[in-house]
Write a protein that holds these residues in place. Sequence first.
Motif, PDB file in Angstrom:
ATOM      1  N   GLN A  37      58.735  18.593  37.170  1.00  0.00           N
ATOM      2  CA  GLN A  37      59.220  19.813  37.792  1.00  0.00           C
ATOM      3  C   GLN A  37      58.016  20.727  37.975  1.00  0.00           C
ATOM      4  OE1 GLN A  37      62.307  21.951  35.687  1.00  0.00           O
ATOM      5  NE2 GLN A  37      62.768  23.249  37.433  1.00  0.00           N
ATOM      6  N   SER A  70      61.630  16.118  39.958  1.00  0.00           N
ATOM      7  CA  SER A  70      63.014  16.303  39.514  1.00  0.00           C
ATOM      8  C   SER A  70      63.593  17.588  40.099  1.00  0.00           C
ATOM      9  CB  SER A  70      63.092  16.351  37.982  1.00  0.00           C
ATOM     10  OG  SER A  70      62.497  17.531  37.461  1.00  0.00           O
ATOM     11  N   ALA A  71      62.743  18.607  40.229  1.00  0.00           N
ATOM     12  CA  ALA A  71      63.174  19.894  40.773  1.00  0.00           C
ATOM     13  C   ALA A  71      61.940  20.767  40.961  1.00  0.00           C
ATOM     14  CB  ALA A  71      64.159  20.597  39.836  1.00  0.00           C
ATOM     15  N   ASN A 173      71.268  24.570  36.027  1.00  0.00           N
ATOM     16  CA  ASN A 173      70.197  23.885  35.306  1.00  0.00           C
ATOM     17  C   ASN A 173      70.470  24.161  33.825  1.00  0.00           C
ATOM     18  OD1 ASN A 173      67.614  22.696  34.631  1.00  0.00           O
ATOM     19  ND2 ASN A 173      66.811  24.778  34.440  1.00  0.00           N
ATOM     20  N   HIS A 200      70.880  19.547  36.845  1.00  0.00           N
ATOM     21  CA  HIS A 200      69.547  19.353  36.274  1.00  0.00           C
ATOM     22  C   HIS A 200      69.582  19.904  34.855  1.00  0.00           C
ATOM     23  CE1 HIS A 200      65.089  20.014  35.833  1.00  0.00           C
ATOM     24  NE2 HIS A 200      65.034  18.933  36.588  1.00  0.00           N
TER      25      HIS A 200
END
Length: 296
Positions: A37, A70-71, A173, A200
């Motif tokens: 990330q 992932s983000a 998240n 997430h």
Amino acid sequence: MQKTIITNKIGVIVDSFQVGVREGLVKAKKLGADGVQIYAVKGEMDPDNLTTAQRKEFKGYIDSLGLEISALVGDLGGHGFQDASQNRAKIDKSKRIMELGMELGTNIVTTHIGIVPDDRNGAVYAAMQGACEELSQFASDMGAYFAIETGPETSAHLKEFLDTLRTNGVSVNFDPANMVMVTGDDPVQGVYTLKDYIVHTHAKDGIKLRDIDPRDVYGAYGYEVETDHEKIAQMVEKGDAFREVPLGEGGVDWNNYLKALNDIGYKGYLTIEREVGTNPEGDIGLAVEFLKSFRA
């Protein structure tokens, strides 16, 4: 107790290494992470500073390392979306970060929106709801998620707010440590409460030492205490109210927390965040091994 077995991919926030993005990517790969990330608010990863060619080159570099994103982190600071006078600029910047994410191969941007007030009829609630409604629709239209990090309020209160939005483009998240450290909410129950919204997660652990007003941690529009990311980092390392600690050494019941994620069908990333300590690479390496210990 039967040990929970997971199949989730393991991520790392590259900024936790404190060495720059590209070197952080190499370190994440070396430690055995599946993905990363990345903060995309300012500096080299600010969408306003990246040309189309630079975006393609950067995605190619990540692919060459065998990593995924992932983000992105799109936390714009301040009081989130509580101040209506600042929201136009913040909404537009958030949209550009989501567009960057899609170009780099991720449809998730994580953020803090500010503490959701109890008063649903007040101006702050209206400002937050209006901003999130627009961002939720924008995200949904592109198949993306703008994911609120847990912590400033209980999971039940956050769900009530999310339920007022017409789409799930604004989702969650899930950070179990924030819940333990600040509100004292139970992360295991929180997973079941927010099961329809979790896209997430952050893998982090912590302990709560005393009760604290969440506004003293995250700030709030009209509340006189000012906070920022650096101040929060100092609080989690040396504060008298809570501390961030290595995975498995805090108040998160990892076996049952991971079981809850399995139970709701969550297949996304467990992304390690380490905001304190003098040896982040060593701590992150241990965290990767801790999570891998739950694999078959």
